[in-house]
Scaffold this motif. Structure first.
Motif, PDB file in Angstrom:
ATOM      1  N   ALA A  20       0.380  -1.134  -7.293  1.00 49.10           N
ATOM      2  CA  ALA A  20      -0.199  -0.957  -8.624  1.00 49.10           C
ATOM      3  C   ALA A  20      -0.279   0.519  -9.003  1.00 49.10           C
ATOM      4  O   ALA A  20       0.072   0.920 -10.124  1.00 49.10           O
ATOM      5  CB  ALA A  20      -1.590  -1.585  -8.674  1.00 49.10           C
ATOM      6  N   THR A  21      -0.733   1.349  -8.058  1.00 48.84           N
ATOM      7  CA  THR A  21      -0.852   2.782  -8.326  1.00 48.84           C
ATOM      8  C   THR A  21       0.507   3.404  -8.606  1.00 48.84           C
ATOM      9  O   THR A  21       0.674   4.181  -9.556  1.00 48.84           O
ATOM     10  CB  THR A  21      -1.504   3.494  -7.131  1.00 48.84           C
ATOM     11  OG1 THR A  21      -2.802   2.939  -6.897  1.00 48.84           O
ATOM     12  CG2 THR A  21      -1.638   4.990  -7.398  1.00 48.84           C
ATOM     13  N   LEU A 108      -8.287   3.200  -1.519  1.00 53.53           N
ATOM     14  CA  LEU A 108      -7.006   2.966  -2.196  1.00 53.53           C
ATOM     15  C   LEU A 108      -7.195   2.230  -3.517  1.00 53.53           C
ATOM     16  O   LEU A 108      -6.511   2.529  -4.506  1.00 53.53           O
ATOM     17  CB  LEU A 108      -6.064   2.176  -1.295  1.00 53.53           C
ATOM     18  CG  LEU A 108      -5.572   2.854  -0.021  1.00 53.53           C
ATOM     19  CD1 LEU A 108      -4.522   1.984   0.665  1.00 53.53           C
ATOM     20  CD2 LEU A 108      -4.994   4.233  -0.310  1.00 53.53           C
ATOM     21  N   LEU A 109      -8.123   1.282  -3.544  1.00 46.88           N
ATOM     22  CA  LEU A 109      -8.358   0.537  -4.786  1.00 46.88           C
ATOM     23  C   LEU A 109      -8.973   1.438  -5.850  1.00 46.88           C
ATOM     24  O   LEU A 109      -8.606   1.359  -7.035  1.00 46.88           O
ATOM     25  CB  LEU A 109      -9.260  -0.673  -4.514  1.00 46.88           C
ATOM     26  CG  LEU A 109      -9.385  -1.686  -5.655  1.00 46.88           C
ATOM     27  CD1 LEU A 109      -8.028  -2.311  -5.975  1.00 46.88           C
ATOM     28  CD2 LEU A 109     -10.396  -2.779  -5.311  1.00 46.88           C
ATOM     29  N   ASN A 115      -5.880   5.941 -11.548  1.00 49.85           N
ATOM     30  CA  ASN A 115      -4.540   6.141 -12.103  1.00 49.85           C
ATOM     31  C   ASN A 115      -4.235   5.189 -13.256  1.00 49.85           C
ATOM     32  O   ASN A 115      -3.084   5.085 -13.685  1.00 49.85           O
ATOM     33  CB  ASN A 115      -3.491   5.985 -11.008  1.00 49.85           C
ATOM     34  CG  ASN A 115      -3.310   7.244 -10.190  1.00 49.85           C
ATOM     35  OD1 ASN A 115      -2.531   8.120 -10.532  1.00 49.85           O
ATOM     36  ND2 ASN A 115      -4.080   7.349  -9.101  1.00 49.85           N
ATOM     37  N   GLY A 116      -5.254   4.486 -13.741  1.00 56.29           N
ATOM     38  CA  GLY A 116      -5.092   3.664 -14.930  1.00 56.29           C
ATOM     39  C   GLY A 116      -4.850   2.188 -14.697  1.00 56.29           C
ATOM     40  O   GLY A 116      -4.579   1.445 -15.664  1.00 56.29           O
ATOM     41  N   VAL A 117      -4.957   1.725 -13.453  1.00 55.46           N
ATOM     42  CA  VAL A 117      -4.784   0.297 -13.183  1.00 55.46           C
ATOM     43  C   VAL A 117      -6.042  -0.448 -13.609  1.00 55.46           C
ATOM     44  O   VAL A 117      -7.165  -0.045 -13.283  1.00 55.46           O
ATOM     45  CB  VAL A 117      -4.509   0.040 -11.685  1.00 55.46           C
ATOM     46  CG1 VAL A 117      -4.387  -1.450 -11.404  1.00 55.46           C
ATOM     47  CG2 VAL A 117      -3.249   0.772 -11.247  1.00 55.46           C
ATOM     48  N   ALA A 118      -5.875  -1.552 -14.340  1.00 55.11           N
ATOM     49  CA  ALA A 118      -6.997  -2.396 -14.749  1.00 55.11           C
ATOM     50  C   ALA A 118      -7.338  -3.320 -13.579  1.00 55.11           C
ATOM     51  O   ALA A 118      -6.600  -4.256 -13.289  1.00 55.11           O
ATOM     52  CB  ALA A 118      -6.632  -3.207 -15.985  1.00 55.11           C
ATOM     53  N   ALA A 318       7.549  -1.431  -6.233  1.00 53.55           N
ATOM     54  CA  ALA A 318       7.208  -0.623  -7.404  1.00 53.55           C
ATOM     55  C   ALA A 318       8.421   0.158  -7.908  1.00 53.55           C
ATOM     56  O   ALA A 318       8.656   0.251  -9.119  1.00 53.55           O
ATOM     57  CB  ALA A 318       6.068   0.330  -7.063  1.00 53.55           C
ATOM     58  N   ALA A 319       9.209   0.694  -6.980  1.00 54.94           N
ATOM     59  CA  ALA A 319      10.409   1.435  -7.375  1.00 54.94           C
ATOM     60  C   ALA A 319      11.386   0.525  -8.101  1.00 54.94           C
ATOM     61  O   ALA A 319      12.011   0.924  -9.095  1.00 54.94           O
ATOM     62  CB  ALA A 319      11.069   2.049  -6.133  1.00 54.94           C
TER      63      ALA A 319
END
Length: 473
Positions: A20-21, A108-109, A115-118, A318-319
């Motif tokens: 997510a990050t 980590l959460l 970093n803007g994750v909801a 993620a990549a």
């Protein structure tokens, strides 16, 4: 809770948080749901150096350093009559951590949130709706309030751990390995000793006739001490004790080496038991979804590879999504690369872990196997012993990252597959029964399918996939 998101991540453990990050830092809108409320207890405290490399890529490694976890520079393996030191600090110039997972996972959460994750905790994903093979909605059940659906996303990342939202509840594609059906029992001590020559903050792994022990130093002078054995051995021995606590204390004192380490230590109590059955899904991804971490596969904890596989698969997924989102690769190409990269990592580590359970090989046999798995097998003169260099690199998790980012370093797929299949088939003690497909199929076919992958993972100047040419020999 947001209504529209590009990516929905189910699970807020290390895999889910890192994926997510990484995506949020690429400007992708991400929503994450987690069934527990953090902090929550979890085993898996000893991390490999590869984890540092991945956490540096999402700018959280310094936060982990500053938190106060024990810095881990290597360890000592005492395996039957052999004993050897692996020192990542002096050999590779890198270290990792021994962590309290409740605190590490929460860190980590929280980094994902920053970093803007909801992020929403206390919400369980119960059911996924598919349309033409693609997930379109997730039924959610909060620990408070009424159930609801999340039905406006483009990608689903399943980081639900061993529960396996997709693999076990919908796709029915998880295959259990009959050769590594183990159980772990563990507790905590204060002020234990370490084996001689243990690098700073290092783990000790000690074999016994019926399994092996881990001894992991944690912050505050505490130590995690566990024993892993076959399920049938655990079940039979459990009958001889009135409680798991009594059984655990007896197991600790059975080993002369372990007994010496706890001779002057304080037992803190609180015994935990968990099955450590190894498994892998037939496929790790499909149209609109990626399975990462334990949701896709799990490997016996002998070499502390769990968090490595979680973070490695998270960054890779993620990549893939980031590149697809920017129009750089097709979804099919990204899924091919993900399958290629993640399954190669699992297959290689599976081969090494399995070969270590074949005790007659000795450390020279482990080292020679490691050479073959990295593709650096040297020519040795008669009587000359193998170097531990490849083994040290492998248990650091670094070859997986090197091969994902530099195609020229990749070992031929056939070689990895053949080694893993050889070990697995040699270990098989019985034919698979009806309804239990041969585990070897998950080691073999997908690697062949992904062999012609033509991309590599890049983290700078942006995270994604870059077209390249895979070495053919």
């Amino acid at each position: 809770m947001s209504k529209r998101t590009k990516v929905l991540v189910v699970g807020g453990g290390p895999a889910g948080s890192v994926a997510a990050t990484a995506l949020a830092r690429e400007g992708v809108q991400v929503q994450l749901i987690e069934s527990a409320r953090f902090p929550r207890y979890h085993i898996g405290e000893s991390l490999t150096p590869s984890c540092r490399t991945i956490l540096e890529a999402i700018d959280v490694a310094k936060k982990v350093d500053d938190y106060g976890f024990v810095l881990k520079y290597g360890g000592v393996l005492r395996w039957e009559s052999d004993s050897w030191v692996f020192d990542w600090g002096s050999r590779l110039g890198i270290n990792s951590w021994q962590v309290d997972r409740a605190e590490f996972d929460q860190l980590l959460l929280e980094h994902a949130k920053s970093n803007g994750v909801a992020v929403t905790t206390g919400v369980s994903a119960r059911e996924v709706t598919f349309h033409e093979g693609r997930p379109t909605a997730v039924r959610c059940v909060p620990d408070q309030g009424a159930p609801f659906d999340i039905d406006d996303f483009d990608y689903l990342i399943d980081a639900s751990g061993r529960n396996g939202l997709l693999s076990t509840r919908h796709l029915d594609n998880r295959r259990m390995d009959k050769t590594l059906r183990n159980v772990a029992i563990w507790s905590y001590w204060r002020n234990t000793k370490s084996l001689p020559d243990t690098p700073k903050g290092g783990i000790n792994v000690i074999s016994s006739p019926e399994g092996w022990y881990w001894v992991i130093p944690l912050a505050g002078g505490r130590t995690s001490l566990g024993f892993v054995t076959r399920k049938d051995v655990f079940t039979e021995r459990r009958r001889n004790y009135s409680s798991t606590n009594e059984m655990y204390r007896a197991l600790v004192h059975e080993s002369e080496s372990v007994r010496e380490l706890v001779a002057d230590a304080e037992y803190l109590g609180g015994v935990h038991v968990e099955t450590d059955f190894s498994y892998a899904a037939d496929r790790f991804g499909g149209p609109g979804y990626f399975m990462i971490g334990d949701a896709a596969c799990f490997l016996d904890p002998l070499l502390s590879t769990g968090v490595h596989l979680a973070l490695y698969s998270a960054l890779t997924a993620a990549a893939c999504i980031a590149s697809v989102n920017r129009g750089e690769v097709t979804e099919d190409a990204s899924l091919t690369f993900f399958e290629f990269a993640y399954r190669r990592a699992y297959t290689r580590l599976f081969a090494l872990v399995s070969i270590m359970y074949e005790r007659y090989l000795g450390k020279d046999g482990f080292f020679r196997t490691s050479d073959r798995l990295i593709g650096e097998e040297p020519s040795l003169e008669a009587g000359e012993t193998a170097s531990s260099e490849s083994f040290v690199k492998l248990i650091a998790g670094l070859p997986d990252l090197w091969e994902a980012t530099d195609a020229s370093t990749r070992v031929l797929t056939e070689r990895l597959t053949a080694e893993a299949l050889l070990v697995q088939r040699r270990f098989m003690k019985a034919e698979d029964g009806p309804g239990s497909p041969d585990f070897s199929s998950v080691l073999e076919n997908p690697l062949r399918d992904a062999e012609s992958a033509e991309y590599r993972l890049v983290t700078s100047p942006k995270l994604g996939l870059e077209r390249t040419k895979v070495r053919e020999s």
